[in-house]
Motif scaffolding. Structure first.
Motif, PDB file in Angstrom:
ATOM      1  N   THR A   2       0.838  -1.188   0.000  1.00  0.00           N
ATOM      2  CA  THR A   2       0.000   0.000   0.000  1.00  0.00           C
ATOM      3  C   THR A   2       0.873   1.238   0.000  1.00  0.00           C
ATOM      4  OG1 THR A   2      -0.143  -0.251   2.387  1.00  0.00           O
ATOM      5  CG2 THR A   2      -2.033  -0.965   1.108  1.00  0.00           C
ATOM      6  N   LYS A   3       0.456   2.207  -0.761  1.00  0.00           N
ATOM      7  CA  LYS A   3       1.171   3.475  -0.811  1.00  0.00           C
ATOM      8  C   LYS A   3       0.680   4.370   0.308  1.00  0.00           C
ATOM      9  CE  LYS A   3       1.852   3.471  -5.773  1.00  0.00           C
ATOM     10  NZ  LYS A   3       1.622   4.163  -7.023  1.00  0.00           N
ATOM     11  N   GLU A   4       1.530   5.266   0.741  1.00  0.00           N
ATOM     12  CA  GLU A   4       1.160   6.247   1.765  1.00  0.00           C
ATOM     13  C   GLU A   4       0.178   7.247   1.149  1.00  0.00           C
ATOM     14  OE1 GLU A   4       0.910   7.847   5.428  1.00  0.00           O
ATOM     15  OE2 GLU A   4       2.023   6.054   4.912  1.00  0.00           O
ATOM     16  N   ILE A   5      -0.898   7.529   1.867  1.00  0.00           N
ATOM     17  CA  ILE A   5      -1.911   8.467   1.395  1.00  0.00           C
ATOM     18  C   ILE A   5      -1.546   9.857   1.891  1.00  0.00           C
ATOM     19  CG2 ILE A   5      -4.358   9.057   1.469  1.00  0.00           C
ATOM     20  CD1 ILE A   5      -4.949   6.098   1.923  1.00  0.00           C
ATOM     21  N   SER A   6      -1.650  10.858   1.007  1.00  0.00           N
ATOM     22  CA  SER A   6      -1.269  12.226   1.365  1.00  0.00           C
ATOM     23  C   SER A   6      -2.158  12.782   2.474  1.00  0.00           C
ATOM     24  CB  SER A   6      -1.341  13.139   0.142  1.00  0.00           C
ATOM     25  OG  SER A   6      -2.682  13.428  -0.172  1.00  0.00           O
ATOM     26  N   LYS A   7      -1.617  13.763   3.188  1.00  0.00           N
ATOM     27  CA  LYS A   7      -2.338  14.385   4.291  1.00  0.00           C
ATOM     28  C   LYS A   7      -3.618  15.069   3.798  1.00  0.00           C
ATOM     29  CE  LYS A   7      -1.649  17.424   8.231  1.00  0.00           C
ATOM     30  NZ  LYS A   7      -0.703  18.221   8.991  1.00  0.00           N
ATOM     31  N   THR A   8      -3.538  15.752   2.670  1.00  0.00           N
ATOM     32  CA  THR A   8      -4.708  16.430   2.101  1.00  0.00           C
ATOM     33  C   THR A   8      -5.804  15.420   1.763  1.00  0.00           C
ATOM     34  OG1 THR A   8      -3.284  18.131   1.167  1.00  0.00           O
ATOM     35  CG2 THR A   8      -5.496  17.946   0.243  1.00  0.00           C
ATOM     36  N   THR A  12      -9.483  15.309   3.481  1.00  0.00           N
ATOM     37  CA  THR A  12     -10.667  15.358   2.624  1.00  0.00           C
ATOM     38  C   THR A  12     -11.569  14.153   2.889  1.00  0.00           C
ATOM     39  OG1 THR A  12      -9.421  16.540   0.921  1.00  0.00           O
ATOM     40  CG2 THR A  12     -11.463  15.461   0.228  1.00  0.00           C
ATOM     41  N   ALA A  13     -10.961  12.972   2.969  1.00  0.00           N
ATOM     42  CA  ALA A  13     -11.732  11.752   3.224  1.00  0.00           C
ATOM     43  C   ALA A  13     -12.417  11.819   4.581  1.00  0.00           C
ATOM     44  CB  ALA A  13     -10.824  10.530   3.134  1.00  0.00           C
ATOM     45  N   TRP A  14     -11.721  12.302   5.606  1.00  0.00           N
ATOM     46  CA  TRP A  14     -12.309  12.399   6.953  1.00  0.00           C
ATOM     47  C   TRP A  14     -13.471  13.383   6.986  1.00  0.00           C
ATOM     48  CZ3 TRP A  14     -12.530   9.456  10.992  1.00  0.00           C
ATOM     49  CH2 TRP A  14     -11.506   8.538  11.253  1.00  0.00           C
ATOM     50  N   VAL A  15     -13.317  14.515   6.306  1.00  0.00           N
ATOM     51  CA  VAL A  15     -14.384  15.529   6.306  1.00  0.00           C
ATOM     52  C   VAL A  15     -15.641  14.979   5.618  1.00  0.00           C
ATOM     53  CG1 VAL A  15     -15.067  17.787   5.379  1.00  0.00           C
ATOM     54  CG2 VAL A  15     -12.858  17.515   6.516  1.00  0.00           C
ATOM     55  N   VAL A 104     -16.502   7.867  -3.367  1.00  0.00           N
ATOM     56  CA  VAL A 104     -15.357   8.795  -3.377  1.00  0.00           C
ATOM     57  C   VAL A 104     -14.526   8.606  -2.111  1.00  0.00           C
ATOM     58  CG1 VAL A 104     -14.706  11.240  -3.214  1.00  0.00           C
ATOM     59  CG2 VAL A 104     -16.368  10.500  -4.932  1.00  0.00           C
ATOM     60  N   VAL A 105     -15.200   8.553  -0.959  1.00  0.00           N
ATOM     61  CA  VAL A 105     -14.468   8.352   0.298  1.00  0.00           C
ATOM     62  C   VAL A 105     -13.797   6.979   0.297  1.00  0.00           C
ATOM     63  CG1 VAL A 105     -14.695   8.100   2.805  1.00  0.00           C
ATOM     64  CG2 VAL A 105     -15.889   9.937   1.620  1.00  0.00           C
ATOM     65  N   GLY A 106     -14.501   5.968  -0.193  1.00  0.00           N
ATOM     66  CA  GLY A 106     -13.899   4.637  -0.293  1.00  0.00           C
ATOM     67  C   GLY A 106     -12.636   4.663  -1.126  1.00  0.00           C
ATOM     68  N   TYR A 107     -12.651   5.382  -2.236  1.00  0.00           N
ATOM     69  CA  TYR A 107     -11.468   5.502  -3.081  1.00  0.00           C
ATOM     70  C   TYR A 107     -10.362   6.314  -2.406  1.00  0.00           C
ATOM     71  CZ  TYR A 107      -8.266   6.952  -6.686  1.00  0.00           C
ATOM     72  OH  TYR A 107      -7.116   7.194  -7.381  1.00  0.00           O
ATOM     73  N   LEU A 108     -10.735   7.432  -1.784  1.00  0.00           N
ATOM     74  CA  LEU A 108      -9.720   8.266  -1.133  1.00  0.00           C
ATOM     75  C   LEU A 108      -9.005   7.507  -0.023  1.00  0.00           C
ATOM     76  CD1 LEU A 108     -11.576  11.705  -0.872  1.00  0.00           C
ATOM     77  CD2 LEU A 108      -9.670  11.119  -2.392  1.00  0.00           C
ATOM     78  N   ARG A 109      -9.728   6.691   0.691  1.00  0.00           N
ATOM     79  CA  ARG A 109      -9.137   5.934   1.801  1.00  0.00           C
ATOM     80  C   ARG A 109      -8.458   4.649   1.339  1.00  0.00           C
ATOM     81  NH1 ARG A 109     -13.522   6.009   6.662  1.00  0.00           N
ATOM     82  NH2 ARG A 109     -12.821   7.943   7.626  1.00  0.00           N
ATOM     83  N   ASN A 110      -8.927   4.081   0.254  1.00  0.00           N
ATOM     84  CA  ASN A 110      -8.435   2.778  -0.215  1.00  0.00           C
ATOM     85  C   ASN A 110      -8.160   2.811  -1.712  1.00  0.00           C
ATOM     86  OD1 ASN A 110      -9.104   1.233   2.374  1.00  0.00           O
ATOM     87  ND2 ASN A 110     -11.069   2.145   1.824  1.00  0.00           N
ATOM     88  N   PRO A 111      -7.179   3.603  -2.144  1.00  0.00           N
ATOM     89  CA  PRO A 111      -6.937   3.728  -3.589  1.00  0.00           C
ATOM     90  C   PRO A 111      -6.551   2.402  -4.248  1.00  0.00           C
ATOM     91  CG  PRO A 111      -5.181   4.782  -2.336  1.00  0.00           C
ATOM     92  CD  PRO A 111      -6.238   4.393  -1.362  1.00  0.00           C
ATOM     93  N   GLU A 112      -6.058   1.447  -3.464  1.00  0.00           N
ATOM     94  CA  GLU A 112      -5.672   0.159  -4.037  1.00  0.00           C
ATOM     95  C   GLU A 112      -6.859  -0.623  -4.590  1.00  0.00           C
ATOM     96  OE1 GLU A 112      -6.414  -0.506   0.342  1.00  0.00           O
ATOM     97  OE2 GLU A 112      -5.356   0.995  -0.797  1.00  0.00           O
ATOM     98  N   LEU A 113      -8.071  -0.273  -4.175  1.00  0.00           N
ATOM     99  CA  LEU A 113      -9.257  -0.939  -4.695  1.00  0.00           C
ATOM    100  C   LEU A 113      -9.453  -0.693  -6.181  1.00  0.00           C
ATOM    101  CD1 LEU A 113     -11.878  -0.324  -1.889  1.00  0.00           C
ATOM    102  CD2 LEU A 113     -10.641  -2.430  -2.397  1.00  0.00           C
ATOM    103  N   CYS A 114      -8.970   0.421  -6.663  1.00  0.00           N
ATOM    104  CA  CYS A 114      -9.147   0.776  -8.065  1.00  0.00           C
ATOM    105  C   CYS A 114      -7.913   0.482  -8.893  1.00  0.00           C
ATOM    106  CB  CYS A 114      -9.509   2.256  -8.189  1.00  0.00           C
ATOM    107  SG  CYS A 114     -11.070   2.642  -7.387  1.00  0.00           S
ATOM    108  N   ASN A 115      -6.901  -0.102  -8.281  1.00  0.00           N
ATOM    109  CA  ASN A 115      -5.667  -0.419  -8.993  1.00  0.00           C
ATOM    110  C   ASN A 115      -5.853  -1.715  -9.759  1.00  0.00           C
ATOM    111  OD1 ASN A 115      -3.080  -0.703  -9.915  1.00  0.00           O
ATOM    112  ND2 ASN A 115      -2.115  -0.779  -7.913  1.00  0.00           N
ATOM    113  N   SER A 116      -5.685  -1.666 -11.067  1.00  0.00           N
ATOM    114  CA  SER A 116      -5.887  -2.850 -11.886  1.00  0.00           C
ATOM    115  C   SER A 116      -4.673  -3.784 -11.866  1.00  0.00           C
ATOM    116  CB  SER A 116      -6.194  -2.453 -13.328  1.00  0.00           C
ATOM    117  OG  SER A 116      -5.120  -1.724 -13.871  1.00  0.00           O
ATOM    118  N   LYS A 117      -3.531  -3.329 -11.335  1.00  0.00           N
ATOM    119  CA  LYS A 117      -2.332  -4.169 -11.255  1.00  0.00           C
ATOM    120  C   LYS A 117      -2.238  -4.766  -9.860  1.00  0.00           C
ATOM    121  CE  LYS A 117       0.138  -1.349 -14.547  1.00  0.00           C
ATOM    122  NZ  LYS A 117       1.294  -0.520 -14.816  1.00  0.00           N
ATOM    123  N   ASN A 118      -1.775  -5.978  -9.780  1.00  0.00           N
ATOM    124  CA  ASN A 118      -1.663  -6.662  -8.509  1.00  0.00           C
ATOM    125  C   ASN A 118      -0.250  -6.605  -7.937  1.00  0.00           C
ATOM    126  OD1 ASN A 118      -4.333  -7.420  -8.408  1.00  0.00           O
ATOM    127  ND2 ASN A 118      -3.975  -9.300  -9.577  1.00  0.00           N
ATOM    128  N   GLY A 119       0.381  -5.535  -7.994  1.00  0.00           N
ATOM    129  CA  GLY A 119       1.707  -5.487  -7.397  1.00  0.00           C
ATOM    130  C   GLY A 119       2.436  -4.353  -7.889  1.00  0.00           C
TER     131      GLY A 119
END
Length: 119
Positions: A2-8, A12-15, A104-119
């Motif tokens: 998993t990649k680190e998610i930016s502070k912004t 945004t996801a929390w709000v 949108v919140v699901g994607y902002l918090r879990n961007p790996e869900l939309c990643n078509s590559k497995n690694g």
């Protein structure tokens, strides 16, 4: 990995998540306090179960460890709401917008869900 998610992105996801959870809790309280609304949709006998599911799903959505489960549950819940609105001749705009915001919140918090590559 998993990649680190930016502070912004996190803020945004929390709000948005906080606003959505407040909306779902308000909606659930209406099901408890104003049964006539659910009666109009012929769901009066299900209102306690529906409201409880809404609260549980919203709380799962709020917390980081369980937000993915909340995202899936709220997506299903909003899909049901859209169907009820369609069959009742009501506008589907509001439940559709809420569903999109859940995604949108699901994607902002879990961007790996939309990643078509497995690694």
């Amino acid at each position: 990995m998993t990649k680190e998610i930016s502070k912004t992105r996190k803020i945004t996801a929390w709000v948005i998540a906080g606003l959505l959870v407040a909306l779902f809790l308000f909606s659930a309280s209406g099901k408890f306090l104003k049964p006539e609304q659910m009666e109009q949709m012929h769901l009066g006998s299900w209102r306690i179960i529906i409201a409880t599911g809404e609260i549980v799903s919203a709380l799962l959505f709020l917390f980081p460890r369980t937000n993915i489960y909340g995202t899936f549950l709220l997506s299903a819940y909003m899909g049901g709401a859209i169907i009820i609105h369609m069959t009742g001749g009501m506008s589907i705009v509001l439940p559709s917008v809420v569903l999109i915001l859940v995604w949108v919140v699901g994607y902002l918090r879990n961007p790996e869900l939309c990643n078509s590559k497995n690694g």
